[in-house]
Motif scaffolding. Sequence first.
Motif, PDB file in Angstrom:
ATOM      1  N   THR A 289       0.820  -1.207   0.000  1.00 46.80           N
ATOM      2  CA  THR A 289       0.000   0.000   0.000  1.00 46.80           C
ATOM      3  C   THR A 289       0.857   1.262   0.000  1.00 46.80           C
ATOM      4  OG1 THR A 289      -1.510  -1.270   1.372  1.00 46.80           O
ATOM      5  CG2 THR A 289      -2.034   1.036   1.056  1.00 46.80           C
ATOM      6  N   VAL A 310      -9.903  -1.951  -5.659  1.00 47.56           N
ATOM      7  CA  VAL A 310      -9.723  -3.133  -4.812  1.00 47.56           C
ATOM      8  C   VAL A 310     -10.982  -3.989  -4.884  1.00 47.56           C
ATOM      9  CG1 VAL A 310      -8.189  -1.894  -3.243  1.00 47.56           C
ATOM     10  CG2 VAL A 310     -10.624  -1.956  -2.778  1.00 47.56           C
ATOM     11  N   HIS A 319      -7.794   1.050   2.710  1.00 48.82           N
ATOM     12  CA  HIS A 319      -6.849   1.849   1.924  1.00 48.82           C
ATOM     13  C   HIS A 319      -7.173   3.335   2.066  1.00 48.82           C
ATOM     14  CE1 HIS A 319      -5.291  -1.780   0.417  1.00 48.82           C
ATOM     15  NE2 HIS A 319      -5.062  -1.439  -0.828  1.00 48.82           N
ATOM     16  N   VAL A 362     -10.196   5.956  -4.125  1.00 54.77           N
ATOM     17  CA  VAL A 362     -10.072   4.542  -3.809  1.00 54.77           C
ATOM     18  C   VAL A 362     -11.450   3.942  -3.955  1.00 54.77           C
ATOM     19  CG1 VAL A 362      -9.430   2.864  -2.040  1.00 54.77           C
ATOM     20  CG2 VAL A 362      -8.298   5.104  -2.099  1.00 54.77           C
ATOM     21  N   ASP A 383      -5.398  -3.573  -6.866  1.00 56.08           N
ATOM     22  CA  ASP A 383      -4.890  -4.395  -5.770  1.00 56.08           C
ATOM     23  C   ASP A 383      -5.529  -5.774  -5.845  1.00 56.08           C
ATOM     24  OD1 ASP A 383      -3.457  -5.070  -3.555  1.00 56.08           O
ATOM     25  OD2 ASP A 383      -4.670  -3.940  -2.127  1.00 56.08           O
TER      26      ASP A 383
END
Length: 677
Positions: A289, A310, A319, A362, A383
Amino acid sequence: MAFDLTKSIRYVKGVGERRARLFEKLGIADVGALLRFYPRIYQDWSHPLKIREAPLDTPCCVAAKVVVPPTEHIARSGMKIYKATVSDGQDEMEITIFNSKYAAARLKRGEEYLFYGKVSGSFLIREMTSPEFEKAGAARYIRPIYRQTKGLTTKIIEGIIRAQLKEAKGALPDPIPAYLREKYKLPALYDALCGIHFPKTWQDVTEARRRLIFEELLILQLALQSKKIQGKRENSARVTQNYAEEFASLLPFTLTGAQKRCIDEAISDMMGDTPMSRLLQGDVGSGKTAVAAALCYTVAKNGYQAAIMVPTEILAEQHYAFFKKLEDKTKLNTALLTGSLTLSEKRRIKEALKSGQIDLVVGTHALITSDVAFKSLGLVVTDEQHRFGVSQRGALATKGENPHTLVMSATPIPRTLALIIYGDLDISILDELPPGRQQVKTYIITGDLRQRCFNFIKKHIHEGRQAFIVCPLIEDSEDTELISAVKYAEELERGPFSGYKTGLLHGQMKASEKEQVMRAFLNREIDLLVSTTVIETGIDVPNATVMVVENAERFGLSQLHQLRGRVGRGKHQSYCILISDAKGEDTLRRLEVMRSTTDGFIIAEQDLSLRGPGEFFGNRQHGLPELKIANLATDMRVLKEAQRVSIWILENDPALEKQEHKELSTAVNSLFSKLIE
Ligand code: ADP
Ligand code: MG
């Protein structure tokens, strides 16, 4: 004229419509595929043995004359058994045939036959049960045995391939150019195909395999490498200033050497002529991260937006929290975009993304919905990339103009293999854990110690910690998995863990239900989480300190490693307890690997060599086409050579336009079209 490899199998001599359907079942649609349908194994009928020379319990070929022709016996079950006696002049052997009067009747007194099968019995009486046999005159050759299907025997396949090879003689286009065949002393395609299907000696098989494996891997490498070249476009989000050090100074910890190196590798990509396209591999807890964050920061400071995608909402929140904590210092305008936001929140964020107010977002799949647009998307980070479908992986990048891409994976695979599988990506490896990390202690226990293991868990719960118990899918039916996990959780709840807060997680639950349970665990509303292997990867629950795995022998090493990575993420000493009653030497050796190391890369190497690539990649989407003859575990040397050669070829002839590469180019294009979904 060149032999037509694209001719439909239907029109091949001896095939026709009915057999064509059977061939299709075996994955063979045209002549090309037929010639590349390599034998599964061979039977050596070329050097028949004497009865006394025949090894016990190993398939072999024996030559002998019938001295007593078959006589019929009826077993108690009603089955008909035929017994004959054969002799090679020195010794005698019993032949037993079950239930086939027709086969038995073919054995005639005084005639010599070749028998193929396993010899068993004592020193005095040898016998062969259900052998294959033929008149001794013909049939002395190494026989290819093909994967067969009902109605299409290996014999039939053999005959059809033999006829086609005959026709192809002198007219078979060869993908490996002559200069390479010379350099590596490889047989021509026609000779290799003859060698693999109808070897005269074992040396023929070896030679043929060498060439066919090299060819397969060379074409694969060329396809992957050219995907990389074609993927390289203009760098339209060029980074001119490196802000890595500035970012590092904002962090509450010091970056590890590996983190710094990976950040540098990525930033130098982003400063180059083509967009970055990089894989960041790092074990659980290695700090991926922070690497991604440094890149997002750098991109944002250079005037572009960054997005991190993600697979789950909880991960997105974790995150996001990481960036939010730093927001005062980074001054990045950070947002979270997930499916569970209210409509008006979503609308607000989407507008801000479009106007460029937001520097970093995110989110989950919500990011790739059609109404999300960016002002200037410069970097896309994915991710846990294996959790996304192939089409999803690329979708976010299309929202920018050739943005840089970074995919992150916590599934360590051996470096050499990674280089090959991800031939279209550059690779950075985080091979150093942040300092002060406690090693998870691993124990292997048998089932009779389960009660003590439960007490151990309780002790930790009393100290305020949390624990996982993972049980495998007991049978391969999905329903059974459900029942077993549910039942197990109930038993624990009623028995040893009554009065404790337990939770359950399994594959049949909806994504939102799973998230709910994980969230409850994260908020310490659950002490003990019983789960199948669906536990979300990547989720940080620093307070969980015990991971118990039931029937540990059923898991692959890499999988056990992933599970173990769920604990040991906080400041408390953590434990992994593997329960297994398995006694097999191999199994114990595998589990011992878990006890002896916590290095994911070592574990991956061991896993690969102990289980082979089929199992290793079992349930992982690696995006590779199926290999027909090469084996990624054992043919590693050839693989590296093929990679070297492919890079060399593309340097000299990037578009494979030269006449000598014509056939190679055809083969690569056909594979390439399968690689870009
Ligand atoms: P993963 O590679 O599994 O995604 P994370 O990025 O979640 O790992 O990092 C794991 C934990 O380690 C986080 O709590 C993170 O803040 C911390 N961390 C990352 N880098 C460092 C470092 N250099 N020093 C100390 N802690 C670090
Ligand atoms: Mg992570």
